[in-house]
Design a protein around this motif. Structure first.
Motif, PDB file in Angstrom:
ATOM      1  N   UNK A   1     -25.476 -92.363  43.000  1.00 44.84           N
ATOM      2  CA  UNK A   1     -25.559 -93.823  43.049  1.00 44.84           C
ATOM      3  C   UNK A   1     -24.589 -94.485  42.075  1.00 44.84           C
ATOM      4  N   UNK A   2     -24.072 -93.752  41.119  1.00 45.05           N
ATOM      5  CA  UNK A   2     -23.102 -94.318  40.178  1.00 45.05           C
ATOM      6  C   UNK A   2     -21.692 -94.383  40.745  1.00 45.05           C
ATOM      7  N   UNK A   3     -21.444 -93.679  41.849  1.00 44.20           N
ATOM      8  CA  UNK A   3     -20.131 -93.704  42.482  1.00 44.20           C
ATOM      9  C   UNK A   3     -20.070 -94.876  43.459  1.00 44.20           C
ATOM     10  N   UNK A   4     -18.866 -95.326  43.736  1.00 46.02           N
ATOM     11  CA  UNK A   4     -18.692 -96.440  44.663  1.00 46.02           C
ATOM     12  C   UNK A   4     -17.655 -96.046  45.712  1.00 46.02           C
ATOM     13  N   UNK A   5     -18.026 -96.200  46.962  1.00 46.16           N
ATOM     14  CA  UNK A   5     -17.109 -95.917  48.065  1.00 46.16           C
ATOM     15  C   UNK A   5     -17.212 -97.066  49.055  1.00 46.16           C
TER      16      UNK A   5
ATOM     17  N   UNK B   1     -14.034 -87.299  49.104  1.00 43.66           N
ATOM     18  CA  UNK B   1     -14.951 -86.799  50.135  1.00 43.66           C
ATOM     19  C   UNK B   1     -16.038 -85.938  49.499  1.00 43.66           C
ATOM     20  N   UNK B   2     -15.654 -85.075  48.564  1.00 40.72           N
ATOM     21  CA  UNK B   2     -16.651 -84.270  47.839  1.00 40.72           C
ATOM     22  C   UNK B   2     -17.640 -85.174  47.114  1.00 40.72           C
ATOM     23  N   UNK B   3     -17.140 -86.246  46.516  1.00 36.23           N
ATOM     24  CA  UNK B   3     -17.999 -87.199  45.813  1.00 36.23           C
ATOM     25  C   UNK B   3     -18.978 -87.851  46.782  1.00 36.23           C
ATOM     26  N   UNK B   4     -18.520 -88.200  47.984  1.00 35.95           N
ATOM     27  CA  UNK B   4     -19.408 -88.782  48.996  1.00 35.95           C
ATOM     28  C   UNK B   4     -20.562 -87.833  49.323  1.00 35.95           C
ATOM     29  N   UNK B   5     -20.262 -86.549  49.372  1.00 33.68           N
ATOM     30  CA  UNK B   5     -21.281 -85.558  49.698  1.00 33.68           C
ATOM     31  C   UNK B   5     -22.336 -85.427  48.602  1.00 33.68           C
ATOM     32  N   UNK B   6     -21.995 -85.799  47.379  1.00 35.78           N
ATOM     33  CA  UNK B   6     -22.935 -85.715  46.259  1.00 35.78           C
ATOM     34  C   UNK B   6     -23.943 -86.865  46.264  1.00 35.78           C
ATOM     35  N   UNK B   7     -23.592 -87.968  46.937  1.00 36.26           N
ATOM     36  CA  UNK B   7     -24.464 -89.140  47.043  1.00 36.26           C
ATOM     37  C   UNK B   7     -24.959 -89.633  45.689  1.00 36.26           C
TER      38      UNK B   7
END
Length: 181
Positions: A125-129, A117-123
């Motif tokens: 582009x290298x992360x995948x959700x 969830x914290x990662x989602x808040x960072x937005x």
């Protein structure tokens, strides 16, 4: 009778721990601490990255105070998961897995879902959700679960052969939304 045996074999085949193996080398007291927060596992696995093996770098990379990192490293050394080598630290054991019946499994999953969830808040582009809700046949549920487990096994094999350069969290969620009666 035979259907019950088939169901038991199927459930055993689809059990993550049975498929991947359970490795739990810590005593109960240490498990309670280790799985109580994401910081212990992240620090332990962070140490597999050669450039991260000092407390100062771990502190910077994980966004933790140096005092907290020192406390974590002391615990990990006492638990036999990490050892001090001169001024650096290195992991001793990195393949630890809880079974679904462990009283720590819920906390472990919650820790990493909260980090997701914290990662989602960072937005970044290298992360995948990915999140979705689907309806499908009972037979296809088994197919998908089998594929996910097989892919997980392949991914863990890739990770075990990979050079340690980046620290990532890996969550997979695929579950029934129907209310159990």
């Amino acid at each position: 009778y035979f259907q019950e045996q088939i169901n038991q074999i199927r459930m055993s085949f689809l059990d993550v721990t049975k498929r991947l193996g359970q490795r739990n080398i810590m005593n109960e007291e240490n498990r309670a601490i280790f799985y109580g927060s994401w910081i212990y596992l992240a620090t332990q696995i962070g140490l597999t990255i050669t450039d991260w093996q000092t407390p100062a770098i771990l502190s910077d990379r994980l966004g933790l105070s140096r005092m907290k990192v020192a406390e974590i490293l002391t615990f990990l050394c006492k638990a036999g998961l990490v050892r001090k080598k001169n001024d650096d630290f290195e992991p001793m054991e990195t393949k630890i897995r809880l079974g679904r019946n462990s009283k720590h499994i819920l906390k472990h999953h919650l820790n990493w879902r909260l980090k997701a969830i914290e990662s989602l808040e960072q937005e970044d582009v290298n992360d995948m959700h990915y999140s979705s809700v689907v309806s499908l046949s009972a037979q296809d549920v088994l197919k998908i679960k089998d594929r996910l487990l097989e892919q997980l096994k392949e991914n863990l094999d890739t990770v075990s052969k990979s050079k340690e350069e980046r620290l990532y969290a890996y969550n997979i969620d695929f579950f029934n939304l129907e209310k159990k009666t």
